[in-house]
Scaffold this motif. Sequence first.
Motif, PDB file in Angstrom:
ATOM      1  N   UNK A   1      35.545  23.317  -2.117  1.00  0.00           N
ATOM      2  CA  UNK A   1      36.378  22.739  -3.181  1.00  0.00           C
ATOM      3  C   UNK A   1      36.211  21.223  -3.223  1.00  0.00           C
ATOM      4  N   UNK A   2      36.161  20.594  -2.051  1.00  0.00           N
ATOM      5  CA  UNK A   2      36.001  19.133  -1.988  1.00  0.00           C
ATOM      6  C   UNK A   2      34.594  18.712  -2.424  1.00  0.00           C
ATOM      7  N   UNK A   3      33.588  19.507  -2.117  1.00  0.00           N
ATOM      8  CA  UNK A   3      32.206  19.204  -2.526  1.00  0.00           C
ATOM      9  C   UNK A   3      32.082  19.310  -4.037  1.00  0.00           C
ATOM     10  N   UNK A   4      32.745  20.271  -4.622  1.00  0.00           N
ATOM     11  CA  UNK A   4      32.756  20.420  -6.079  1.00  0.00           C
ATOM     12  C   UNK A   4      31.374  20.692  -6.640  1.00  0.00           C
ATOM     13  N   UNK A   5      31.018  19.974  -7.696  1.00  0.00           N
ATOM     14  CA  UNK A   5      29.747  20.179  -8.387  1.00  0.00           C
ATOM     15  C   UNK A   5      28.600  19.350  -7.823  1.00  0.00           C
ATOM     16  N   UNK A   6      28.824  18.651  -6.726  1.00  0.00           N
ATOM     17  CA  UNK A   6      27.782  17.794  -6.167  1.00  0.00           C
ATOM     18  C   UNK A   6      26.613  18.632  -5.640  1.00  0.00           C
ATOM     19  N   UNK A   7      25.407  18.136  -5.899  1.00  0.00           N
ATOM     20  CA  UNK A   7      24.204  18.755  -5.337  1.00  0.00           C
ATOM     21  C   UNK A   7      23.729  17.975  -4.118  1.00  0.00           C
ATOM     22  N   UNK A   8      24.326  16.811  -3.890  1.00  0.00           N
ATOM     23  CA  UNK A   8      24.102  16.072  -2.650  1.00  0.00           C
ATOM     24  C   UNK A   8      25.350  15.273  -2.357  1.00  0.00           C
TER      25      UNK A   8
END
Length: 191
Positions: A144-151
């Motif tokens: 959830x905290x990473x979300x949509x990040x790919x890096x």
Amino acid sequence: MKIERTFEKYYYLTGDEKSKIGNAAPEDSDIYWDYFESKNNKFNLTEPLKFKINQGQFAGQTGDFQFNSCGFLLFSHKLRTIIEKFLTEIDSPKWFPAKVADMNGVTTDYSILYLFNKPDYLDHQNSTFVKGTDHPIKKRFDLEKIGDRLLFNSTKLRSSLCVHDIVRKEIKKSGCTGLYFYKIHTAGRLS
């Protein structure tokens, strides 16, 4: 295209100690691992940071992911071009110029990636910490905290960069040198 966002799809991008890439040390003895930590995203360098690979135990050649004693994310132009495609403004990324001289005196241009917004991505319930501190021993992340990040990168990761499998595959396809990937939530290279 829907991107699968599971822990199995994220990897640490790190230097490959089995490669022939040398460790570059900053020429300025006042440059340490925390050089960018107290700065904000308005900070600019007046000239590139200079590094040099010296003779000795950690000697070797330059690579696309360049080892350095500061632990900076030091990327060749080829690797930077790939990484830039997957960066988002949410983490306030900024590139800083650098130069690395090899043992033959050949100097190559590099870029240092620094993310000024580095949230805590840890799942504190499932991570293990040094008793009485917030220093993680076993890191477990929160999707959830990473979300949509790919890096992503955070203060808890120091210089490590985590990348989604999409990024990893593109880097591997390009033939970039000096780096190694291992899945998050694993022990890493064991041999």
